[in-house]
Design a protein around this motif. Structure first.
Motif, short mmCIF file in Angstrom:
data_model
loop_
_atom_site.label_atom_id
_atom_site.label_comp_id
_atom_site.label_asym_id
_atom_site.label_seq_id
_atom_site.Cartn_x
_atom_site.Cartn_y
_atom_site.Cartn_z
N ALA A 78 35.09 -129.04 -6.74
CA ALA A 78 34.22 -130.13 -6.31
C ALA A 78 34.78 -130.61 -4.98
N GLY A 80 34.52 -133.70 -2.48
CA GLY A 80 33.96 -135.03 -2.28
C GLY A 80 33.63 -135.19 -0.81
N HIS A 83 38.57 -135.37 2.24
CA HIS A 83 39.61 -136.16 2.92
C HIS A 83 40.99 -135.92 2.34
N SER A 84 41.13 -134.83 1.61
CA SER A 84 42.45 -134.41 1.18
C SER A 84 43.23 -133.91 2.39
N ASP A 148 41.56 -148.53 1.26
CA ASP A 148 41.47 -149.18 2.58
C ASP A 148 40.29 -148.63 3.37
N THR A 153 34.80 -140.32 -1.57
CA THR A 153 33.83 -140.36 -2.66
C THR A 153 34.44 -140.97 -3.93
N TYR A 464 52.24 -139.71 -4.40
CA TYR A 464 50.84 -140.06 -4.65
C TYR A 464 50.02 -139.04 -3.85
P1 FAD Z 1 38.24 -134.55 -1.73
O1 FAD Z 1 39.31 -134.44 -0.71
O2 FAD Z 1 36.94 -133.95 -1.40
O3 FAD Z 1 38.75 -134.06 -3.14
C1 FAD Z 1 40.03 -134.44 -3.62
C2 FAD Z 1 40.30 -133.75 -4.96
O4 FAD Z 1 39.44 -134.30 -5.94
C3 FAD Z 1 40.03 -132.25 -4.94
O5 FAD Z 1 40.91 -131.61 -5.82
C4 FAD Z 1 38.62 -132.16 -5.47
O6 FAD Z 1 38.35 -130.91 -6.07
C5 FAD Z 1 38.58 -133.30 -6.47
N1 FAD Z 1 37.26 -133.90 -6.59
C6 FAD Z 1 36.44 -134.33 -5.61
N2 FAD Z 1 35.32 -134.84 -6.15
C7 FAD Z 1 35.46 -134.75 -7.48
C8 FAD Z 1 34.64 -135.11 -8.58
N3 FAD Z 1 33.46 -135.67 -8.42
N4 FAD Z 1 35.11 -134.87 -9.83
C9 FAD Z 1 36.32 -134.31 -10.03
N5 FAD Z 1 37.11 -133.93 -9.02
C10 FAD Z 1 36.70 -134.16 -7.76
N6 FAD Z 1 43.64 -143.21 -1.02
C11 FAD Z 1 43.88 -144.40 -1.58
O7 FAD Z 1 44.15 -144.49 -2.78
N7 FAD Z 1 43.81 -145.55 -0.86
C12 FAD Z 1 43.48 -145.56 0.46
O8 FAD Z 1 43.42 -146.61 1.06
C13 FAD Z 1 43.20 -144.31 1.07
N8 FAD Z 1 42.82 -144.26 2.36
C14 FAD Z 1 42.56 -143.06 2.94
C15 FAD Z 1 42.17 -143.03 4.28
C16 FAD Z 1 41.89 -141.84 4.90
C17 FAD Z 1 41.45 -141.83 6.34
C18 FAD Z 1 42.04 -140.63 4.18
C19 FAD Z 1 41.80 -139.32 4.84
C20 FAD Z 1 42.44 -140.63 2.85
C21 FAD Z 1 42.70 -141.85 2.21
N9 FAD Z 1 43.08 -141.93 0.87
C22 FAD Z 1 43.31 -143.14 0.29
C23 FAD Z 1 43.26 -140.70 0.07
C24 FAD Z 1 42.00 -140.36 -0.68
O9 FAD Z 1 41.78 -141.27 -1.75
C25 FAD Z 1 42.08 -138.96 -1.32
O10 FAD Z 1 42.41 -138.02 -0.36
C26 FAD Z 1 40.76 -138.61 -1.96
O11 FAD Z 1 40.91 -137.45 -2.74
C27 FAD Z 1 39.73 -138.34 -0.92
O12 FAD Z 1 38.45 -138.41 -1.48
P2 FAD Z 1 37.42 -137.28 -1.12
O13 FAD Z 1 36.12 -137.76 -1.66
O14 FAD Z 1 37.44 -136.91 0.30
O15 FAD Z 1 38.01 -136.13 -2.05
#
Ligand code: FAD
Length: 509
Positions: A78, A80, A83-84, A148, A153, A464
């Motif tokens: 999946a 999202g 932003h990993s 923040d 997602t 984390y």
């Molecule tokens: P993705 O990077 O797309 O996915 C992350 C992981 O989750 C992957 O393993 C994916 O397969 C899995 N996944 C995605 N969607 C689903 C779903 N629907 N069901 C099951 N698994 C799924 N984190 C904090 O806690 N606090 C913050 O303030 C914070 N700020 C951030 C700011 C920036 C600019 C960035 C880049 C990251 C930040 N993060 C923060 C980290 C962020 O929460 C994680 O990187 C999160 O995974 C990113 O969400 P995404 O939707 O881009 O997930």
């Protein structure tokens, strides 16, 4: 499409049966690797999928998982908002599900009441910034616990934890959902909560996508305030900073601030790491003459916010802020504050994104490091890491603020240090790409040096947003929760189809 999957399947395993599960897709299927699916925010890893699916519904997600399950080697990630940092949302030669496609299908939220609390149901692929906008515009409510930055997602942050300055009071975002709809690695669509399919519910929260794909979440909300007093106060001594921060996070609701964070900055006029990064309002200036002579190479800032409503009298807001600030030991004269709307406050990092995109730093590699460090080790961490290794900064924010373990549910999959108070530390490097900035490997190495230091000194700490190369390290990460993690995997994703980019388990044919 099916022919292509068949070809792929037969090319690798003659036993596998071609499947036509994905034939009924309501959404879209793209062969090859649209560039975005092979990249992430970290910019350090790249893995091309076989195909990208844009699911229109949970049923589409289930079809894709079942299609992969019938092959010997296909995996499903999946994605999202990607932003990993370390390729966690990628699936090399597998299927990437672009979860944001599901959000686009939904515009209206449904609000529900239960036991005197309010909840909204949102898609796992929804961006938190869209959840905020819809909640406020449709119902004048908002989730209680945030990150923040809101360009992430719902499913992506719930798979980790989701932490920001509200987590001391409400816990991480994972502590603020009461029900999920999840597609397991067997392709079943299950609704789960504390009372129904509870093991899946607890597993999926903080589960790094290992046990199921979150297609819907029921999120706790509260009445949205109109305005926020956003405050920053500066400390030269780490002990005073931590003692004030720890006092603030133990205050009861209505008795303290609504948001408590903190950061480290460099004691110089460096525009990325130093004094200029502290003021919050226009025309505010950091006056270094206020600093005591004993101030060291780095300084500390508490970032606080108080919510209020338009009808609250300004003097009442001032009195409340003065009462709380009056108890703190920050450097006199180094206090900055501004009044902003609640939306402006929550979307404050959007401006950083816009600026970073304009100067090319958003798309540069981001060797970030996030840690949870126990209160008992935080002073030593300051001495060894902030004051020595990072004394020149990281080219972006260095967050450090306390969290309360009582607000974290140990039944969830995420692991945190043992102590009642632990700190989140985030090294959010925004460095120009080489050759202007240092080679990314040097910064990755610095992250390893910090992790190694924590191990060598026996700190009670956890990564984390963890990322490891070997299962041995994953076992160490989960400690006595490893067996539970493995059992949950065997139950919900027995062939290790899901989230291969986390590199915890290998696909079982
Ligand atoms: P993705 O990077 O797309 O996915 C992350 C992981 O989750 C992957 O393993 C994916 O397969 C899995 N996944 C995605 N969607 C689903 C779903 N629907 N069901 C099951 N698994 C799924 N984190 C904090 O806690 N606090 C913050 O303030 C914070 N700020 C951030 C700011 C920036 C600019 C960035 C880049 C990251 C930040 N993060 C923060 C980290 C962020 O929460 C994680 O990187 C999160 O995974 C990113 O969400 P995404 O939707 O881009 O997930």
């Amino acid at each position: 499409m099916i022919a292509y999957l068949e070809h792929f399947v037969h090319g690798n395993d003659t036993e596998s049966k071609p499947n036509d599960d994905v034939a009924g897709l309501e959404g879209a299927f793209h062969f090859g690797a649209p560039a975005a699916a092979a990249k992430d925010f970290g910019g350090m890893k790249s893995a091309a999928p076989l195909a990208v699916i844009r699911p229109a519904s949970g049923a589409d997600v289930a079809r894709a998982v079942r299609a992969a399950a019938r092959t010997a080697n296909l995996t499903v990630a999946a994605r999202g908002n990607g932003h990993s940092i370390n390729g966690q949302a990628m699936a090399e030669n597998g299927l990437v599900l672009d979860m944001r496609a599901m959000e686009e299908e939904e515009d209206h939220l449904s609000l529900s009441h239960r036991d005197g609390s309010l909840y909204v149901d949102v898609s796992g692929g929804a961006l938190w910034e869209d959840v905020l906008k819809r909640c406020v515009s449709q119902f004048r409510v908002a989730p209680r616990s945030w990150t923040d930055y809101l360009g992430l997602t719902v499913g992506g942050t719930l798979s980790n934890a989701g932490v920001s300055g509200q987590a001391f009071r409400y816990g991480p975002q994972t502590s603020n959902v009461t029900e999920l709809e999840v597609v397991t690695g067997k392709g079943e669509i299950l609704v789960c909560s504390e009372g129904q399919n509870s093991e899946l519910f607890f597993a999926a929260l903080g589960g790094l996508g290992q046990f199921g794909i979150i297609t819907r979440a029921r999120v706790a909300v509260q009445q949205a305030p109109d305005m926020v007093r956003w405050i920053r106060v500066v400390y030269s001594e780490f002990e005073e900073f931590t003692s004030d921060a720890e006092w603030l996070v133990t205050l009861q609701e209505r008795d303290g601030f609504d948001y408590v964070e903190g950061f480290v900055f460099v004691n110089s006029d460096d525009p990325c790491n130093g004094w200029p990064t502290v003021p919050v309002g226009p025309n505010q200036r950091f006056d270094p003459a206020r600093l005591p002579a004993r101030a060291g190479p780095v300084l500390y800032c508490l970032e606080l916010a108080l919510h209020y409503r338009n009808e609250d009298h300004p003097s009442a807001v001032n009195m409340e802020v003065d009462r709380l600030l009056g108890r703190l030991g920050f450097v006199e004269g180094l206090k900055f504050s501004v009044d902003v709307t609640y939306m402006e406050f929550l979307l404050r990092v959007k401006r950083v994104e816009e600026d970073a995109k304009a100067n090319g730093i958003w798309d540069a590699p981001h060797p970030w490091l996030n840690l949870f460090v126990s209160k008992s080790n935080i002073a030593e961490f300051d001495r060894q890491v902030f004051k020595k290794i990072l004394k020149h900064g990281v080219g972006g924010p260095i967050l450090v603020y306390p969290l309360l373990r009582t607000k974290w549910d140990s039944r969830h999959s995420v692991v945190v240090p043992d102590s009642n108070i632990f700190y989140i530390i985030a090294l959010l490097r925004f460095i120009p790409p080489p050759p202007k900035g240092p080679p990314t490997e040097v910064l990755v190495e610095q992250n390893h040096e910090i992790i190694q230091l924590c191990h060598n000194r026996g700190f009670d700490f956890k990564l984390y947003l963890p990322h490891y190369q070997s299962q041995e390290n994953w076992m160490r990460h989960y400690g006595d929760k490893w067996t539970r993690f493995v059992d949950r995997k065997a139950t919900f994703d027995p062939f290790a189809i899901l989230a291969p980019g986390q590199k915890i388990f290998s696909r079982i044919p």
